[in-house]
Design an enzyme around this catalytic site. Structure first.
Site, PDB file in Angstrom:
ATOM      1  N   GLU A  50      16.571  95.923  28.263  1.00  0.00           N
ATOM      2  CA  GLU A  50      17.488  96.832  28.758  1.00  0.00           C
ATOM      3  C   GLU A  50      18.318  97.522  28.127  1.00  0.00           C
ATOM      4  O   GLU A  50      18.111  97.442  26.838  1.00  0.00           O
ATOM      5  CB  GLU A  50      18.663  96.135  29.508  1.00  0.00           C
ATOM      6  CG  GLU A  50      19.198  97.302  30.173  1.00  0.00           C
ATOM      7  CD  GLU A  50      20.035  97.072  31.640  1.00  0.00           C
ATOM      8  OE1 GLU A  50      20.540  97.265  32.312  1.00  0.00           O
ATOM      9  OE2 GLU A  50      20.710  95.730  31.882  1.00  0.00           O
ATOM     10  N   CYS A 243      20.873  96.644  35.460  1.00  0.00           N
ATOM     11  CA  CYS A 243      22.192  97.989  35.849  1.00  0.00           C
ATOM     12  C   CYS A 243      21.377  99.100  35.754  1.00  0.00           C
ATOM     13  O   CYS A 243      21.454  99.847  37.006  1.00  0.00           O
ATOM     14  CB  CYS A 243      23.271  97.575  35.416  1.00  0.00           C
ATOM     15  SG  CYS A 243      24.132  96.083  35.880  1.00  0.00           S
ATOM     16  N   ASN A 374      17.049  95.659  41.805  1.00  0.00           N
ATOM     17  CA  ASN A 374      18.060  94.885  40.546  1.00  0.00           C
ATOM     18  C   ASN A 374      19.270  93.927  41.536  1.00  0.00           C
ATOM     19  O   ASN A 374      20.021  95.028  41.927  1.00  0.00           O
ATOM     20  CB  ASN A 374      18.044  95.669  38.900  1.00  0.00           C
ATOM     21  CG  ASN A 374      18.813  94.343  38.897  1.00  0.00           C
ATOM     22  OD1 ASN A 374      18.538  93.376  37.684  1.00  0.00           O
ATOM     23  ND2 ASN A 374      19.962  94.569  38.364  1.00  0.00           N
ATOM     24  N   GLU A 375      19.298  92.463  41.493  1.00  0.00           N
ATOM     25  CA  GLU A 375      20.505  92.288  42.079  1.00  0.00           C
ATOM     26  C   GLU A 375      21.241  92.698  42.803  1.00  0.00           C
ATOM     27  O   GLU A 375      22.781  92.790  43.024  1.00  0.00           O
ATOM     28  CB  GLU A 375      21.707  92.625  40.277  1.00  0.00           C
ATOM     29  CG  GLU A 375      21.037  91.203  39.589  1.00  0.00           C
ATOM     30  CD  GLU A 375      22.583  91.460  38.320  1.00  0.00           C
ATOM     31  OE1 GLU A 375      23.978  92.189  38.704  1.00  0.00           O
ATOM     32  OE2 GLU A 375      22.017  90.853  37.595  1.00  0.00           O
TER      33      GLU A 375
END
Length: 658
Positions: A50, A243, A374-375
């Site tokens: 990331e 994120c 994602n998440e």
């Protein structure tokens, strides 16, 4: 009573040696060489990338110039005027007439005395190496005047340690190149771009790269950082992150189509981590997308790793705005996923396959996995995940879809998502765990009771957050790495359920981080693998092909007497590989009996990583404070006798075939 006392003392004197002998008896472990419990995924241990902590711009991407295209919110961020000895000049920022690269710099010099130009600060400074060539490229056009020249200089204070020059500018935009050689190694070099002559020169896309990029590629990656990744022999590369995929809001989400093609066509945006975080402010954190999706696929290929891209599902980060695209407007997001698969795998006569070929890779990248979200959590995620699954499976049934179980390893949202994903017959479910070291030790049996027939697990983000120093500095210390190793034996023992696993985050600049701990740290000259890196590497380079049972009294070791163990067979190398973690401060004796086809006697290799101080850590100044050491051991009558150091990770390898 007085008559019994001597008798009791005598009995104790007789029993004490027996008690001491019992305590010193080695723990008997058995490995059944003929019982293949399950296969191990060939991609089991991988990497999570990331762009956080200056991992891309200022890190893996070897570009040395910050804000090289003047497209930051403040167009002169990273740049300063250079004006001395009475020189007079001005800097202009004007709108570029077309495309995504809207701004450029105008250098206007009113007289021919002194120095006039700009300097760039780089990413938390700039570093050069003695004898290495540095290539400066830029586009420019003459706005006014004749016989203008542009000089570039590398400076150590007032001392010039590298220089170059170019002239012959015309009224049309064209690309120019200057090559400089550094006279010394220096972290903190000054970089100046100076105009000679009277007149005006428009200039843009000012870039500088060292010649020693990974595989010598133009505009390539930082060699030492990629080498650390290659040394891990990773099974997959997950990108472009967590994120950062979602964005603070949907406008700030990661859009892969904006990251391919020529650099001037890649739209610079503010990084999701351009925030005040962990007491560190990073207002200058932007994404140039010099590493875009093509480069991620190319890096995966270089590493021999499966590419695993994660895409937005139409939900911004739910810790921030939680902005949602309407279900009726989700087509754009779904089409992005379908087009990405075509970009990776499509023939050269397809729209997106042709784009890949234009960038120099006509052969498919052979994409097998794609992540949706994602998440994310809640019914809104499930509603969108179903739409993505239907569309992707209709067009590409062979692609494995990775779904998310949210940001936490337990709780209401985790349970809800797992229930829904089971109903959907999800293929891979991404679980994340950022927890104290004790959690990792206590959860070594986490997957022992998972449904063997349900969705498989992708342990997509994990790291033990040790707080032995302070809450704000969760150091990559030995306590964290040791605890992760204990947990990882449980992942390996349950390789039929856990198919992929990766530590996170991957990279961090020592002077520009927002999150810690991280696997690899670096400055502008140096880099090192943390204690956690070496643990991950021990597992990834000793993966094996099949799980073997390693038991004590018929039971697996997952914390009993502070020992954790797993074992695998490697059909390719003909080896049995065991991993035993001792989290106790005391040394432990073990006796490992090899049941099954083995010649009886021989020699093996033990890779041992240990330290008596749980707060021990590696650093730029001491990069190998804690590192693996290799030694040999003897196998006699199909038995291995070992004494495992306290607080140690041990990997043993036994050649089974002659």
């Amino acid at each position: 009573m007085n008559k019994l006392k001597p008798l009791m003392l005598g009995m104790m004197a007789l029993l004490l040696p027996l008690l001491i002998q019992a305590q010193n008896e080695p723990l008997l472990l058995e490995v059944d060489l003929d019982d293949k419990v399950s296969d191990v995924s060939p991609n089991m241990w991988g990497l999570f990338f990331e762009d956080i902590n200056f991992a891309a711009d200022g890190g893996l991407y070897a570009e040395m110039i910050k804000n090289y295209s003047f497209e930051f919110e403040n167009p002169m961020m990273g740049w300063r005027r250079v004006e001395d000895n009475g020189a007079k000049g001005y800097v202009f920022n004007r709108n570029h007439p077309s495309g995504v690269n809207h701004k450029y710099l105008r250098l206007q010099r009113l007289n021919n005395t002194g120095n006039f130009g700009v300097s760039n600060e780089g990413f938390r400074g700039m570093a050069v190496k003695e004898g290495l060539k540095y290539t400066v490229t830029f586009i420019a056009k003459l706005a006014k005047g004749d016989n203008l020249a542009l000089n570039t200089k590398l400076l150590d204070g007032g001392e010039e340690i590298g220089e170059g020059s170019v002239s012959g500018f015309t009224s049309e935009w064209a690309e120019y190149e200057i090559v400089m050689t550094a006279d010394k190694t220096l972290d903190g070099v000054g970089f100046h771009v100076l105009l000679e002559g009277e007149g005006e020169l428009d200039i843009d896309m000012i870039s500088m790269f060292p010649e020693d990029t990974w595989m010598g590629r133009k505009r390539g990656l930082r060699k030492d950082l990629v080498q650390l990744l290659a040394d891990m022999e990773p099974g997959f590369l997950r990108f472009p992150g967590g994120c950062i995929v979602e964005g603070f809001d949907l406008e700030n989400r990661y859009e892969w189509k904006k990251t391919i093609g020529e650099m001037e066509d890649r739209e610079v945006i503010k990084n999701r981590w351009n925030i005040e975080f962990a007491h560190r402010t990073t207002p200058d954190y932007y994404q140039s997308f010099g590493i875009g999706f093509f480069e991620y696929f190319q890096l995966s290929e270089d590493l021999g790793a499966e590419p695993l891209p994660i895409l937005s599902c139409g939900l911004a980060c739910q810790f921030n705005t939680g902005e949602q695209v309407a279900i009726g407007a989700l087509d754009e997001y779904v089409n992005d996923a379908l087009d990405l698969i075509e970009f990776a795998n499509g023939p050269v006569d397809s729209k997106w396959g042709a784009k890949r070929a234009e960038m120099g890779h006509p052969e498919p990248f052979d994409l097998k996995f794609i992540g949706v979200g994602n998440e994310n959590w809640g019914p809104q995620y499930i509603e969108r995940a179903k739409i993505f699954e239907k569309a992707i499976k209709a067009a590409y049934p062979e692609i494995t879809i990775v779904s998310t179980s949210g940001p936490f390893p337990d709780g209401h949202e985790f349970d809800y998502l797992w229930g829904e994903l089971r109903e959907m017959d999800a293929e891979l479910v991404d679980e994340h765990y950022y927890r104290p070291p004790s959690w990792f030790r206590e959860n070594a049996r986490r997957y022992d009771d998972y449904d063997r027939n349900g969705p498989k697990v992708f342990a997509g983000e994990y790291a033990a957050h040790s707080t032995t120093v302070s809450e704000s500095w969760k150091r990559n210390n030995w306590e964290a790495a040791l605890s992760e190793a204990a947990f990882m034996t449980g992942l390996e023992r349950n390789a039929d359920v856990v198919r992929l696993a990766s530590y996170a985050p991957l990279f961090a600049h020592v002077n520009g981080w927002q999150w810690n701990p991280d696997l690899i740290w670096f400055d502008n000259l140096r880099s090192y693998g943390t204690t956690n890196y070496h643990v991950q590497k021990l597992f990834s380079t000793n993966r094996g092909t099949d799980v073997l049972p390693i038991t004590a009294d018929g039971k697996s070791l997952a914390g009993e007497d502070n020992l954790y163990a797993s074992a695998v067979l490697d059909e390719d190398s003909g080896e049995m590989i065991f991993k035993i973690v001792n989290t106790s401060t005391a040394a432990k004796k073990v006796s490992i009996k090899l049941d099954g086809k083995y010649r009886g006697n021989g020699e093996g290799v033990l890779i041992e990583m240990a330290h008596e101080d749980l707060e021990a850590f590696n650093s730029l100044e001491n990069p190998v404070a804690v590192e693996p050491q290799e030694k040999s051991f003897i196998i006699s009558k199909k038995t291995i006798e070992l004494e495992l150091k306290g607080q140690s990770v041990n990997v043993g390898k036994v050649k089974l075939s002659k």
